[in-house]
Write a protein that holds these residues in place. Structure first.
Motif, PDB file in Angstrom:
ATOM      1  N   VAL A 170       0.963  -1.087   0.044  1.00 17.01           N
ATOM      2  CA  VAL A 170      -0.003   0.077   0.193  1.00 17.01           C
ATOM      3  C   VAL A 170       0.900   1.193  -0.095  1.00 17.01           C
ATOM      4  N   LEU A 171       2.101   1.189   0.529  1.00 19.53           N
ATOM      5  CA  LEU A 171       2.886   2.388   0.638  1.00 19.53           C
ATOM      6  C   LEU A 171       4.189   2.280  -0.140  1.00 19.53           C
ATOM      7  N   GLY A 172       4.680   1.007  -0.320  1.00 21.42           N
ATOM      8  CA  GLY A 172       5.779   0.935  -1.374  1.00 21.42           C
ATOM      9  C   GLY A 172       7.078   1.727  -0.804  1.00 21.42           C
ATOM     10  N   THR A 173       8.177   1.985  -1.573  1.00 20.68           N
ATOM     11  CA  THR A 173       9.158   2.726  -1.528  1.00 20.68           C
ATOM     12  C   THR A 173       9.073   3.963  -1.849  1.00 20.68           C
ATOM     13  N   GLN A 174       9.484   4.942  -0.840  1.00 22.54           N
ATOM     14  CA  GLN A 174       9.192   6.415  -1.390  1.00 22.54           C
ATOM     15  C   GLN A 174      10.512   7.202  -0.718  1.00 22.54           C
ATOM     16  N   TYR A 220      -2.677   4.303   6.291  1.00 25.40           N
ATOM     17  CA  TYR A 220      -2.878   3.251   5.344  1.00 25.40           C
ATOM     18  C   TYR A 220      -3.248   1.807   5.787  1.00 25.40           C
ATOM     19  N   VAL A 221      -4.257   1.364   4.671  1.00 24.55           N
ATOM     20  CA  VAL A 221      -5.003   0.197   5.402  1.00 24.55           C
ATOM     21  C   VAL A 221      -3.814  -0.983   4.834  1.00 24.55           C
ATOM     22  N   ASP A 222      -3.204  -1.696   5.426  1.00 26.05           N
ATOM     23  CA  ASP A 222      -2.175  -2.803   5.271  1.00 26.05           C
ATOM     24  C   ASP A 222      -2.813  -4.116   5.440  1.00 26.05           C
ATOM     25  N   LYS A 223      -4.143  -4.136   5.900  1.00 22.94           N
ATOM     26  CA  LYS A 223      -4.802  -5.599   6.263  1.00 22.94           C
ATOM     27  C   LYS A 223      -6.288  -5.551   5.991  1.00 22.94           C
ATOM     28  N   GLU A 224      -6.762  -6.740   5.867  1.00 24.53           N
ATOM     29  CA  GLU A 224      -8.144  -6.773   5.777  1.00 24.53           C
ATOM     30  C   GLU A 224      -8.997  -6.373   7.019  1.00 24.53           C
ATOM     31  N   ILE A 225      -9.992  -5.382   6.754  1.00 21.39           N
ATOM     32  CA  ILE A 225     -10.697  -5.064   7.923  1.00 21.39           C
ATOM     33  C   ILE A 225     -11.847  -5.532   8.116  1.00 21.39           C
ATOM     34  N   VAL A 244     -12.515   2.252   2.678  1.00 20.97           N
ATOM     35  CA  VAL A 244     -11.229   2.152   2.252  1.00 20.97           C
ATOM     36  C   VAL A 244     -11.381   2.485   0.653  1.00 20.97           C
ATOM     37  N   LYS A 245     -10.363   3.587   0.223  1.00 21.90           N
ATOM     38  CA  LYS A 245     -10.408   3.848  -1.137  1.00 21.90           C
ATOM     39  C   LYS A 245      -9.603   3.005  -2.025  1.00 21.90           C
ATOM     40  N   PRO A 246      -9.544   2.934  -3.329  1.00 24.49           N
ATOM     41  CA  PRO A 246      -8.576   2.140  -4.075  1.00 24.49           C
ATOM     42  C   PRO A 246      -7.299   2.600  -3.784  1.00 24.49           C
ATOM     43  N   ASN A 247      -6.939   3.784  -3.332  1.00 29.98           N
ATOM     44  CA  ASN A 247      -5.494   3.780  -3.064  1.00 29.98           C
ATOM     45  C   ASN A 247      -4.853   3.423  -1.620  1.00 29.98           C
ATOM     46  N   GLY A 248      -5.855   2.691  -1.003  1.00 30.38           N
ATOM     47  CA  GLY A 248      -5.381   2.085   0.134  1.00 30.38           C
ATOM     48  C   GLY A 248      -5.488   2.955   1.356  1.00 30.38           C
ATOM     49  N   ILE A 249      -6.030   4.206   1.114  1.00 30.79           N
ATOM     50  CA  ILE A 249      -6.141   5.314   2.511  1.00 30.79           C
ATOM     51  C   ILE A 249      -7.582   4.986   2.901  1.00 30.79           C
ATOM     52  N   LEU A 250      -7.654   4.926   4.255  1.00 31.30           N
ATOM     53  CA  LEU A 250      -8.793   5.024   5.153  1.00 31.30           C
ATOM     54  C   LEU A 250      -9.713   6.125   4.780  1.00 31.30           C
TER      55      LEU A 250
END
Length: 466
Positions: A170-174, A220-225, A244-250
């Motif tokens: 969801v976050l990756g490398t930045q 950042y939603v990193d697991k199933e809710i 949870v939106k498609p970009n993984g943000i609550l």
């Protein structure tokens, strides 16, 4: 000409902000007030008896759980990093920050509102010069447990790069960077704090983030809710519906930048490194930074800077043309080879001079002074120091070539280490009092290999030669 120096700053008038603390949930007002030169950043708890102060000093860091928390004599300041980042980003050196609770307001989870308030108050110069530590070698701190690493290397500006990798899709490398503090306001200040869902659940279970809502923390939603978790979140944030939106943000929070997490980590680095207490001239690269590794690196830097201050070693860049070479020096001083013992002058202000001598095997005194193991005579080290001081003394007259300096007294001479062929001697002399009636008093130091070699207090008289 002297090196260009910058002046310390503070704000011109007081300004206040109101909000709630992220973790305490307490209502709080922070009031920024102007502070005199050399004050630094000081938190003041006006809600407590005696209005105790806690300096923004790395020595007072007590824990780094979800923020950088300070404590002095039992007085706490929580989550100090966002407000300190704003101070650093605006290049404000001295500030009093009054709080009526232990934690500054979280606002929107960034430094944006602090920056706006401080700019509204206005920023003004003070008389004192800004202190800056010039990095001349790579300094590194590595945390084996987390794999986090921070290094600083020489650079012409205070620059920062933050690289994050939490091992989540969801976050990756930045990464994010600034090459000058002037970029902070536009590029970094509005980057908001963030959390992963699994961390959020743990914080809620422990009664933290009482002041949190979806406007001041990116989740950042990193697991199933599951439904149970969703119910808990709706209660915590007082929301009827959440998603949870498609970009993984609550929920429906919109990111300011695709790499907002990295930018906020850079903001945290700036705020945490403010606790060093001295501005850095160098490039900081932080790989997977966090408050713990940031403050551990700050402790290491503070220790290095303290040692450098103790040794008081001047910084000289051999690649930069000196203020005066040997020919310029001979236009002022009457000394000639083999008794001219200063090669270059790098700095000469009204109160301080910095010079240099390369000690070679060809020095005539090595022929008879311990020829089997050549050592520069201590008296000649003092003479070289005195010649450098002569440049400072003669600066006070308009036609120095028509004057001589005669040394009247030398006190408190101490020899700390040997000077041998191949060494470079750096001299620093500072006026102890204004020059009056041609009498000049100076504290002199000679350094070799970054260590103090010789020190003395010198008194000289300036006399017209013609």
């Amino acid at each position: 000409m002297a090196e260009k120096v910058s002046k310390q700053t503070t704000i011109k008038e007081k300004v206040s902000l109101e909000g709630v603390g992220l973790h305490t949930g307490q209502s709080v007002t922070i009031t920024f007030k102007p502070a005199p030169e050399n004050t630094g950043y000081v938190f003041k708890r006006i809600d407590l008896d005696g209005e105790p102060e806690v300096e923004a000093d790395i020595a007072y860091v007590v824990n780094t759980q979800r923020g950088t928390n300070l404590e002095k004599n039992g007085v706490s300041i929580q989550t100090s990093e966002h407000v300190l980042a704003a101070c650093v980003g605006l290049e404000i050196d001295n500030l009093i920050m009054e709080l009526d609770a232990s934690e500054p307001p979280i606002m929107d989870g960034s430094s944006k509102f602090f920056v706006e308030a401080l700019e509204k108050a206005g920023i003004g110069e003070l008389d004192a010069e800004r202190e800056e530590y010039e990095v001349d070698e790579v300094i590194c701190y590595h945390d084996d447990e987390s794999g986090s690493e921070i290094i600083v290397m020489p650079a012409e500006e205070y620059q920062v790069t933050a690289m994050v990798d939490f091992g989540t899709k969801v976050l990756g490398t930045q990464n994010a960077s600034i090459n000058h503090l002037s970029e902070f306001k536009a590029e970094i200040a509005n980057a908001r704090t963030f959390s992963f869902l699994h961390e959020l659940e743990a914080l809620l279970d422990h009664g933290l983030i009482k002041g949190g809502d979806l406007n001041n923390a990116i989740v950042y939603v990193d697991k199933e809710i599951g439904e149970e978790t969703m119910k808990k979140l709706r209660v915590a944030f007082d929301r009827k519906e959440m998603s949870v939106k498609p970009n993984g943000i609550l929920d429906n929070l919109t990111l300011h930048y695709p790499n907002e997490a990295a930018r906020h980590k850079l903001l945290d680095v700036l705020g945490d490194l403010a606790l060093i207490g001295t501005r850095i001239k160098g490039k900081v690269i932080a790989n997977k930074p966090g408050h713990y590794v940031n403050t551990q690196f700050a402790k290491k830097m503070a220790k290095i800077i303290k040692a450098a201050k103790r040794n008081n070693v001047p910084k000289i860049n051999p690649d930069i043309k000196p203020l005066m070479d040997v020919n310029d020096i001979m236009n002022i001083l009457p000394h000639r080879a083999p008794f001219l013992l200063v090669d270059k002058i790098y700095t000469c202000t009204d109160t301080c001079v910095i010079g240099m001598k390369n000690v070679t095997m060809n020095e005539p005194f090595f022929v008879g002074h311990f020829p089997g193991k050549p050592v520069m005579p201590g008296v000649l080290q003092v003479e070289a120091m005195a010649q450098t001081g002569g440049i400072l003394a003669l600066r006070s007259v308009p036609d120095p070539e028509n004057y001589l300096t005669y040394f009247m007294k030398i006190d408190n001479v101490r020899f700390k280490r040997q000077v041998v062929p191949g060494d470079t001697l750096i001299f620093k002399l500072e006026l102890l009092a204004p020059i009056r009636r041609g009498i000049c008093q100076m504290q002199g130091y000679a350094y070799v290999n970054g260590k103090l070699a010789t020190e003395a207090v010198l008194m000289a008289q300036i006399v017209k030669s013609k």
